[in-house]
Design a protein around this motif. Structure first.
Motif, PDB file in Angstrom:
ATOM      1  N   UNK A  37       5.435  -3.305 -14.891  1.00 42.19           N
ATOM      2  CA  UNK A  37       5.147  -3.554 -16.301  1.00 42.19           C
ATOM      3  C   UNK A  37       6.345  -4.334 -16.824  1.00 42.19           C
ATOM      4  N   UNK A  38       6.194  -5.655 -16.974  1.00 44.11           N
ATOM      5  CA  UNK A  38       7.356  -6.475 -17.253  1.00 44.11           C
ATOM      6  C   UNK A  38       8.305  -6.418 -16.070  1.00 44.11           C
ATOM      7  N   UNK A  39       9.557  -6.042 -16.316  1.00 50.77           N
ATOM      8  CA  UNK A  39      10.539  -5.940 -15.240  1.00 50.77           C
ATOM      9  C   UNK A  39      10.621  -4.536 -14.658  1.00 50.77           C
ATOM     10  N   UNK A  40       9.892  -3.614 -15.227  1.00 48.51           N
ATOM     11  CA  UNK A  40       9.957  -2.218 -14.771  1.00 48.51           C
ATOM     12  C   UNK A  40       8.964  -1.970 -13.641  1.00 48.51           C
ATOM     13  N   UNK A  41       9.463  -1.432 -12.523  1.00 48.36           N
ATOM     14  CA  UNK A  41       8.594  -1.048 -11.412  1.00 48.36           C
ATOM     15  C   UNK A  41       8.078   0.363 -11.675  1.00 48.36           C
ATOM     16  N   UNK A  42       6.770   0.503 -11.775  1.00 45.67           N
ATOM     17  CA  UNK A  42       6.170   1.791 -12.107  1.00 45.67           C
ATOM     18  C   UNK A  42       5.791   2.602 -10.878  1.00 45.67           C
ATOM     19  N   UNK A  43       5.376   1.931  -9.821  1.00 39.71           N
ATOM     20  CA  UNK A  43       4.934   2.636  -8.615  1.00 39.71           C
ATOM     21  C   UNK A  43       4.893   1.643  -7.469  1.00 39.71           C
ATOM     22  N   UNK A  44       4.750   2.162  -6.268  1.00 39.23           N
ATOM     23  CA  UNK A  44       4.668   1.298  -5.105  1.00 39.23           C
ATOM     24  C   UNK A  44       4.397   2.098  -3.862  1.00 39.23           C
ATOM     25  N   UNK A  45       4.086   1.410  -2.811  1.00 38.53           N
ATOM     26  CA  UNK A  45       3.816   2.118  -1.568  1.00 38.53           C
ATOM     27  C   UNK A  45       3.445   1.170  -0.452  1.00 38.53           C
ATOM     28  N   UNK A  46       3.131   1.749   0.687  1.00 44.18           N
ATOM     29  CA  UNK A  46       2.769   0.998   1.882  1.00 44.18           C
ATOM     30  C   UNK A  46       1.604   1.693   2.567  1.00 44.18           C
ATOM     31  N   UNK A  47       0.538   0.945   2.773  1.00 48.71           N
ATOM     32  CA  UNK A  47      -0.608   1.449   3.528  1.00 48.71           C
ATOM     33  C   UNK A  47      -0.531   0.827   4.914  1.00 48.71           C
ATOM     34  N   UNK A  48      -0.393   1.663   5.936  1.00 48.57           N
ATOM     35  CA  UNK A  48      -0.212   1.157   7.293  1.00 48.57           C
ATOM     36  C   UNK A  48      -1.457   1.392   8.141  1.00 48.57           C
ATOM     37  N   UNK A  49      -1.447   0.793   9.318  1.00 49.92           N
ATOM     38  CA  UNK A  49      -2.553   0.887  10.272  1.00 49.92           C
ATOM     39  C   UNK A  49      -3.871   0.479   9.624  1.00 49.92           C
ATOM     40  N   UNK A  50      -3.805  -0.625   8.888  1.00 46.28           N
ATOM     41  CA  UNK A  50      -4.980  -1.118   8.179  1.00 46.28           C
ATOM     42  C   UNK A  50      -5.913  -1.807   9.164  1.00 46.28           C
ATOM     43  N   UNK A  51      -7.156  -1.387   9.192  1.00 46.52           N
ATOM     44  CA  UNK A  51      -8.183  -2.078   9.969  1.00 46.52           C
ATOM     45  C   UNK A  51      -9.205  -2.722   9.050  1.00 46.52           C
ATOM     46  N   UNK A  52      -9.169  -2.311   7.798  1.00 44.25           N
ATOM     47  CA  UNK A  52     -10.114  -2.820   6.808  1.00 44.25           C
ATOM     48  C   UNK A  52      -9.387  -2.931   5.471  1.00 44.25           C
ATOM     49  N   UNK A  53      -9.162  -4.155   5.005  1.00 42.94           N
ATOM     50  CA  UNK A  53      -8.417  -4.352   3.765  1.00 42.94           C
ATOM     51  C   UNK A  53      -9.147  -3.768   2.557  1.00 42.94           C
ATOM     52  N   UNK A  54     -10.476  -3.710   2.618  1.00 46.96           N
ATOM     53  CA  UNK A  54     -11.235  -3.119   1.508  1.00 46.96           C
ATOM     54  C   UNK A  54     -10.871  -1.662   1.323  1.00 46.96           C
ATOM     55  N   UNK A  55     -10.826  -0.918   2.412  1.00 47.96           N
ATOM     56  CA  UNK A  55     -10.463   0.499   2.341  1.00 47.96           C
ATOM     57  C   UNK A  55      -9.041   0.673   1.838  1.00 47.96           C
ATOM     58  N   UNK A  56      -8.129  -0.171   2.330  1.00 51.99           N
ATOM     59  CA  UNK A  56      -6.728  -0.067   1.909  1.00 51.99           C
ATOM     60  C   UNK A  56      -6.577  -0.335   0.421  1.00 51.99           C
ATOM     61  N   UNK A  57      -7.227  -1.393  -0.073  1.00 50.91           N
ATOM     62  CA  UNK A  57      -7.087  -1.726  -1.490  1.00 50.91           C
ATOM     63  C   UNK A  57      -7.790  -0.712  -2.383  1.00 50.91           C
ATOM     64  N   UNK A  58      -8.877  -0.137  -1.906  1.00 47.80           N
ATOM     65  CA  UNK A  58      -9.515   0.943  -2.682  1.00 47.80           C
ATOM     66  C   UNK A  58      -8.555   2.126  -2.821  1.00 47.80           C
ATOM     67  N   UNK A  59      -7.818   2.423  -1.749  1.00 48.60           N
ATOM     68  CA  UNK A  59      -6.835   3.503  -1.803  1.00 48.60           C
ATOM     69  C   UNK A  59      -5.745   3.188  -2.820  1.00 48.60           C
ATOM     70  N   UNK A  60      -5.278   1.949  -2.829  1.00 49.09           N
ATOM     71  CA  UNK A  60      -4.228   1.552  -3.771  1.00 49.09           C
ATOM     72  C   UNK A  60      -4.744   1.603  -5.199  1.00 49.09           C
ATOM     73  N   UNK A  61      -5.944   1.097  -5.438  1.00 43.88           N
ATOM     74  CA  UNK A  61      -6.488   1.073  -6.796  1.00 43.88           C
ATOM     75  C   UNK A  61      -6.760   2.469  -7.335  1.00 43.88           C
ATOM     76  N   UNK A  62      -6.877   3.433  -6.409  1.00 41.81           N
ATOM     77  CA  UNK A  62      -7.024   4.816  -6.853  1.00 41.81           C
ATOM     78  C   UNK A  62      -5.734   5.386  -7.416  1.00 41.81           C
ATOM     79  N   UNK A  63      -4.594   4.675  -7.162  1.00 41.54           N
ATOM     80  CA  UNK A  63      -3.293   5.151  -7.625  1.00 41.54           C
ATOM     81  C   UNK A  63      -2.745   4.359  -8.807  1.00 41.54           C
ATOM     82  N   UNK A  64      -3.419   3.277  -9.198  1.00 41.96           N
ATOM     83  CA  UNK A  64      -2.921   2.448 -10.299  1.00 41.96           C
ATOM     84  C   UNK A  64      -3.995   2.302 -11.371  1.00 41.96           C
TER      85      UNK A  64
END
Length: 372
Positions: A37-64
């Motif tokens: 949010x501007x210069x402030x980092x609110x959250x972050x992470x790493x999704x590993x062993x991705x075989x399907x980017x759709x599943x990975x991004x759905x997981x991320x969007x569940x946290x933001x």
């Protein structure tokens, strides 16, 4: 319009507030993300062993929540993109055409773009290119001395990489010195497993060590950096090595690993301390190459206000910084202490700095600035 010219990154204000940007760095088997949010980092992470980017991004969007824009790290923008680009079908097509220049990076980057556009329709998506910062390099520093027609036909030119890091670090160095980036000349040294040097003149890239690919330049963790091109022909003709095997060796079995068996500078330093001859030689070759580029870029720039180290090795290996700059006292370059910030003696003609890089922050800043 795709690749539309815009002000260089140094000209943008870094104080872009109240824009919530999700930054995505999509690899072939991982997705690194941070929410700003501007210069402030609110959250972050790493999704590993991705075989399907759709599943990975759905997981991320569940946290933001409340994402207003998405900034995508895009490795190669070729000659077309000299600044971030608002992603549309034309931009996707242009980046797809560049896959031969970055076959390991652009495809997963594009996969992330495709899924993000599907999952977040209506949310602006911005591509921030590693190569874009280097599009200001003048032809004299970007042109290879090979047959001009062949070079033009096949896009053989110095593209440079790590541009997002060099842009961020050079601007932060100017701030550390209390100066306008447009009035500062900095040699930035991004030393990680991949490593590159950049001569930044008045806030713009003027020369850089990586070239057509990330293989050229400094000695790296597993990459050779500069070599005599005839080595490739010799190994192919005399040693009978297939070209693919030579390419693999130069990218994955060379550099520090090729010289001493370890590509982690921490291990190299430990072994060197205990008298390991191969580790000592690897360290000396690594730091000597840095010194060569510092000297060359000092000559190109004419005036140097600062030399800045960044990334994993640059930020943490004091022995590397000392060795790389030893003997340059007559140029006004010396190291006084370990740590972050300015590490040269007070009043030194050239400030030596350690500035932690933050490529995700730079992607968020450029994304918000483009939309603003």
């Amino acid at each position: 319009m795709a690749g539309e010219s815009r002000p260089p990154a140094w000209a943008w204000s870094v104080k872009v507030n109240h824009v919530r940007v999700l930054v995505l760095n999509c690899g072939s088997s991982s997705v690194k993300w941070r929410l700003f949010d501007g210069e402030a980092a609110l959250a972050g992470g790493l999704v590993e062993r991705v075989t399907d980017h759709t599943t990975a991004l759905r997981q991320i969007l569940g946290e933001v929540t409340d994402v207003q824009a998405v900034g995508h790290r895009m490795v190669h923008g070729g000659l077309r993109f000299s600044a971030p680009a608002l992603i549309d079908d034309e931009v996707v097509a242009a980046v797809t055409e560049l896959i031969p220049l970055a076959p390991l990076h652009n495809p997963p980057n594009l996969a992330g773009v495709k899924v993000a556009r599907e999952l977040m329709p209506g949310i602006p998506q911005v591509a921030v290119f590693d190569t874009a910062f280097h599009r200001t390099i003048p032809p004299v520093n970007a042109t290879y001395a090979i047959d001009a027609a062949t070079a033009a036909e096949h896009g053989i030119v110095r593209y440079g990489f790590h541009g997002t890091s060099h842009a961020y670090v050079s601007r932060k160095t100017a701030a550390l010195l209390g100066k306008d980036p447009a009035h500062v000349n900095v040699i930035t040294l991004h030393l990680g497993n991949g490593a590159s040097a950049c001569a930044v003149k008045g806030g713009r890239s003027f020369a850089t060590s990586m070239g057509l690919s990330p293989l050229e330049g400094l000695v790296m963790g597993t990459r050779s950096g500069d070599i005599d091109p005839a080595i490739v022909f010799h190994l192919h003709r005399v040693a009978g090595m297939p070209l693919d095997a030579i390419e693999t060796m130069l990218n994955r079995q060379s550099g520090l690993r090729g010289l001493c068996g370890d590509n982690d500078m921490r291990e190299v330093l430990k072994r060197r301390e205990f008298g390991d001859a191969s580790a000592a030689l690897a360290f000396d070759v690594y730091t000597a190459r840095i010194k060569q580029y510092v000297g060359a870029y000092y000559a190109l720039l004419g005036r140097v206000d600062a030399i800045t180290f960044t990334a994993g090795v640059g930020e943490n290996a004091h022995e590397v910084r000392v060795a790389a700059l030893s003997g340059l006292d007559r140029l006004g370059v010396s190291v006084e202490r370990d740590g972050k910030g300015v590490i040269s003696p007070p009043g030194a003609a050239v400030a030596v700095c350690v500035v932690p890089t933050d490529e995700e922050q730079e992607i968020a800043t450029q994304t918000a600035a483009l939309l603003a």
